[in-house]
Design a protein around this motif. Structure first.
Motif, PDB file in Angstrom:
ATOM      1  N   GLY A  40       1.117  -1.117  -0.043  1.00  0.00           N
ATOM      2  CA  GLY A  40      -0.109   0.025   0.216  1.00  0.00           C
ATOM      3  C   GLY A  40       0.484   1.252   0.064  1.00  0.00           C
ATOM      4  O   GLY A  40       0.579   1.975  -1.098  1.00  0.00           O
ATOM      5  N   TRP A  41       1.823   0.918   0.851  1.00  0.00           N
ATOM      6  CA  TRP A  41       2.750   2.535   0.806  1.00  0.00           C
ATOM      7  C   TRP A  41       3.422   2.827  -0.682  1.00  0.00           C
ATOM      8  O   TRP A  41       3.424   3.802  -1.082  1.00  0.00           O
ATOM      9  CB  TRP A  41       3.895   2.732   1.662  1.00  0.00           C
ATOM     10  N   TRP A  42       3.700   1.392  -1.570  1.00  0.00           N
ATOM     11  CA  TRP A  42       4.143   1.661  -2.347  1.00  0.00           C
ATOM     12  C   TRP A  42       3.827   1.949  -3.393  1.00  0.00           C
ATOM     13  O   TRP A  42       3.897   3.054  -4.375  1.00  0.00           O
ATOM     14  CB  TRP A  42       5.109  -0.148  -3.348  1.00  0.00           C
ATOM     15  N   MET A  43       2.537   1.902  -3.394  1.00  0.00           N
ATOM     16  CA  MET A  43       1.320   1.913  -4.449  1.00  0.00           C
ATOM     17  C   MET A  43       1.280   4.219  -4.078  1.00  0.00           C
ATOM     18  O   MET A  43       0.248   4.577  -5.072  1.00  0.00           O
ATOM     19  CB  MET A  43      -0.265   1.839  -4.123  1.00  0.00           C
ATOM     20  N   ALA A  44       0.930   4.216  -3.103  1.00  0.00           N
ATOM     21  CA  ALA A  44       0.818   5.778  -2.277  1.00  0.00           C
ATOM     22  C   ALA A  44       2.226   6.662  -2.859  1.00  0.00           C
ATOM     23  O   ALA A  44       2.156   7.354  -3.715  1.00  0.00           O
ATOM     24  CB  ALA A  44       0.868   5.555  -1.286  1.00  0.00           C
ATOM     25  N   ALA A  45       3.483   6.382  -2.668  1.00  0.00           N
ATOM     26  CA  ALA A  45       4.365   6.791  -3.643  1.00  0.00           C
ATOM     27  C   ALA A  45       4.360   6.735  -4.846  1.00  0.00           C
ATOM     28  O   ALA A  45       4.638   7.799  -5.497  1.00  0.00           O
ATOM     29  CB  ALA A  45       6.099   5.498  -2.809  1.00  0.00           C
ATOM     30  N   VAL A  46       3.989   5.806  -5.461  1.00  0.00           N
ATOM     31  CA  VAL A  46       3.907   6.297  -7.288  1.00  0.00           C
ATOM     32  C   VAL A  46       2.704   6.947  -7.484  1.00  0.00           C
ATOM     33  O   VAL A  46       3.287   7.408  -8.199  1.00  0.00           O
ATOM     34  CB  VAL A  46       3.028   4.427  -7.873  1.00  0.00           C
ATOM     35  N   LEU A  47       1.705   7.007  -6.314  1.00  0.00           N
ATOM     36  CA  LEU A  47       0.594   7.694  -6.914  1.00  0.00           C
ATOM     37  C   LEU A  47       0.727   9.582  -7.093  1.00  0.00           C
ATOM     38  O   LEU A  47       0.736  10.144  -7.483  1.00  0.00           O
ATOM     39  CB  LEU A  47      -0.555   7.717  -6.070  1.00  0.00           C
TER      40      LEU A  47
END
Length: 658
Positions: A60-67
């Motif tokens: 989830g944190w990785w997806m947030a970073a991508v966004l």
């Protein structure tokens, strides 16, 4: 539905390109297409993101970073779109201003036109660089000017040279404020109405002052900036062997971005090839010394006080581009650190409007280089570890939104930036720069003032030894990422990736294309890093004018001077002279204006032209040669006058394939 949207994303820009003539109207429509598909994509990304649960896992944190990185990159891109939506062309205005100025001079004499101080700040440039600039400046075609050499290196030979040729040599007791401090010190001495500021490696054209001084009839104008036009290939052109078809790396900035910034009132001083009003400079306290990119901060100071900086898209000088990768990165690191310093100062500036803060804020330097490398990591993380950049969804849905966005942006940018945008290659140049610049930029974000001003090495001072530093900065990360992308591509193709089998055929195919594109980008980055030796110290000017060859027997051979440098020339004799089997012994080359240059040796090339090397030139002949070659009538023989995308693509393909 996804295929139809993707086809529309391709068709709309293509139709605009085919049906409408190139111009600002078409540019606005292309920008509108980009904004529509960008808004569609961003809306989908935000709507689909699980804001309530993303922080419960590492994925989830990785997806947030991508966004976050995507949104920052789009923010930087939106500022960029503002600067390319509408372009100005002030050449007609320059014609009218020059005509008024010349008419006043003819009617009322030189006191009716502004006096100009030509300022040449210099620190460590050798005589082969700064000597040409001084000699050319002294031959400017203008009644009221004086040449000042601002020598921060306090070199006795330069003082003697200035005294011999008639330039005023200025030094100071310390080097505080670097280049800005050097110019500010000169402001306490010079007395002209205007100043022409040229770096020590730029040679002004003879009519330069006439073309610029007339703009200052407008009392609101503080600065007129012109392009930085180069007569040698830059390091990227040279290393990829594309200097015959692809323009200098800075051409896009001066041909597209600066005219666009001028249209929205945000053109800025670039530190050289510009004319300033001395009264305006003194009114704002001179060049700011709180940033090593003093030129941009000076423009901000002008804007705050209601002064204008305008841009004339016309070359009035010719200079040296960064000749080696070492020089290239010294220059770009200074620009990056200085722009970040400017960003911090703008954020705290009380007298600047929000709109101007947005226009001058260095989003490019703060965002683009990091996002370039970050996007390289996304397919690797996904296909090696199964951690996706987006919330779990159907592959078809991702293709429905992301693919049209990419196609619309790429196709529209090809038309908006034409002829300075070549898909893949332009992206590769940005990625290549990011590898070397990102560490410097990250350090600058934390400690913006930890380093001072670094002069870009030029001429003999430009080392061709890339050494361990450049290997670590560009070759090593490019090679590591290349190997990882090849591994991922093979795993997808062989269906060994758990991620590819779990997400379906669509994303496996998408990942294959993404990795293949990354591999192409990284191969070009590696090729840019491989420094090729420079074939010459003196660069050639294309002339193609009548000339004469004088032989040892005092015979005169008529012909055409094809190209010329400070050390030699290429001469094509008239057809009637080519039938002789005996090669004449040339002793002098006589130019069209009567200047005679002694020839040390001459030999025929494969095309039958006579290539010659000049004997040692005395100071007077050097001055005459510079006045002829750099008058503004001729262009570089090593830079293309038109960008040829097809030839560039073919040469890049040959270079990549070896």
């Amino acid at each position: 539905m996804g295929l139809e949207i993707a086809l529309l994303a391709l068709a709309l820009p293509a139709a605009l390109g085919l049906l409408l003539p190139a111009g600002n109207g078409r540019r606005l429509l292309l920008v509108a297409v980009i904004l529509i598909f960008t808004g569609r994509y961003v809306g989908w990304r935000i709507e689909e993101f699980p804001f309530d649960t993303f922080f419960t896992s590492g994925a989830g944190w990785w997806m947030a970073a991508v966004l976050v990185v995507e949104l920052l990159a789009i923010l930087e891109y939106l500022q960029f779109l503002v600067t390319i939506s509408w372009l100005t062309d002030r050449r007609g205005e320059a014609d009218r201003a020059e005509a008024r100025l010349r008419d006043r001079y003819a009617r009322e004499g030189e006191q009716a036109i502004p006096s100009v101080d030509v300022l040449i700040p210099t620190y460590n440039e050798g005589p082969e660089v700064v000597g040409k600039t001084i000699l050319a400046a002294l031959q400017l075609d203008y009644p009221r000017f004086q040449v000042y050499v601002l020598d921060d290196g306090q070199r006795p030979w330069l003082k003697q040279f200035c005294e011999e040729v008639g330039a005023i040599h200025i030094t100071r007791t310390d080097r505080s404020g670097a280049k800005a401090g050097n110019i500010n010190h000169a402001l306490t001495i010079i007395q002209g109405d205007l100043n022409l500021l040229i770096d020590a490696d730029f040679i002004p054209y003879k009519n330069c002052l006439w073309r610029l001084a007339g703009f200052f009839d407008d009392p609101k104008i503080a600065t007129v900036q012109t392009p930085q036009n180069f007569y040698n290939p830059d390091a990227i052109q040279h290393n990829l062997n594309i200097s015959g078809s692809w323009g200098c790396e800075q051409a896009f900035f001066f041909e597209i971005i600066m005219p666009g910034r001028d249209a929205v009132g945000a053109a800025f001083c670039c530190g050289s090839c510009c004319m300033h009003r001395n009264g305006a400079l003194r009114a704002v306290g001179g060049f700011p010394t709180t940033s090593i990119t003093e030129d941009i901060l000076l423009t901000v100071s002008f804007v705050k006080r209601g002064w204008k900086t305008v841009y004339l898209r016309e070359a009035t000088t010719m200079g040296l581009a960064a000749e080696t990768m070492q020089s290239f990165f010294v220059q770009r690191k200074r620009w990056g650190r200085g722009n970040i310093q400017v960003g911090y100062l703008i954020a705290q500036e009380q007298g600047l409007s929000l709109w101007n803060k947005i226009l001058f804020f260095p989003f490019y330097w703060m965002i683009q280089h990091g996002s370039r490398i970050f996007f390289q990591l996304i397919p690797l993380v996904f296909f090696l570890w199964g951690v996706g950049p987006l919330p779990a969804s159907e592959g078809q849905e991702i293709l429905d939104y992301q693919l049209p966005f990419i196609l619309a942006v790429t196709t529209s940018m090809f038309l908006l930036m034409r002829p300075f945008y070549l898909p893949l290659f332009t992206e590769a140049m940005s990625l290549f720069s990011a590898f070397a610049l990102l560490p410097e930029l990250l350090q600058s974000l934390v400690r913006p003032y930890s380093k001072g001003f670094s002069v870009t090495p030029k001429g003999n001072a430009a080392s061709t030894d890339i050494g361990v530093s450049l290997f670590r900065q560009t070759l090593l990360p490019s090679s590591v990422l290349l190997v990882m992308n090849v591994v991922v591509l093979l795993r997808i193709i062989l269906d060994l990736s758990e991620a590819s089998t779990s997400v379906g055929t669509e994303l496996a195919l998408y990942g294959t294309i993404w990795c293949a594109i990354n591999i192409a980008l990284l191969v070009m980055c590696i090729l840019m890093s491989l420094e090729r030796p420079q074939p010459r110290q003196e660069h050639r000017i294309h002339v193609h004018r009548p000339a004469r060859l004088i032989t040892a027997s005092d015979q005169t051979i008529e012909g055409v001077l094809e190209d010329l440098s400070m050390s030699g020339a290429r001469f094509k004799a008239e057809p009637s002279c080519n039938g002789s089997n005996n090669q004449p012994q040339a002793v002098a080359l006589e130019l069209a204006d009567g200047v005679r240059l002694p020839v040390e040796r001459a030999w025929p090339n494969d095309a039958g032209d006579l290539v010659m090397h000049f004997a040692s030139l005395d100071l007077n002949r050097q001055k005459q040669l510079i006045g002829y070659a750099f008058s503004g009538e001729f262009h570089s023989a090593e830079q293309p006058q038109r960008v040829h995308l097809g030839r560039t693509f073919k040469q890049l393909l040959q270079t990549v394939l070896g």
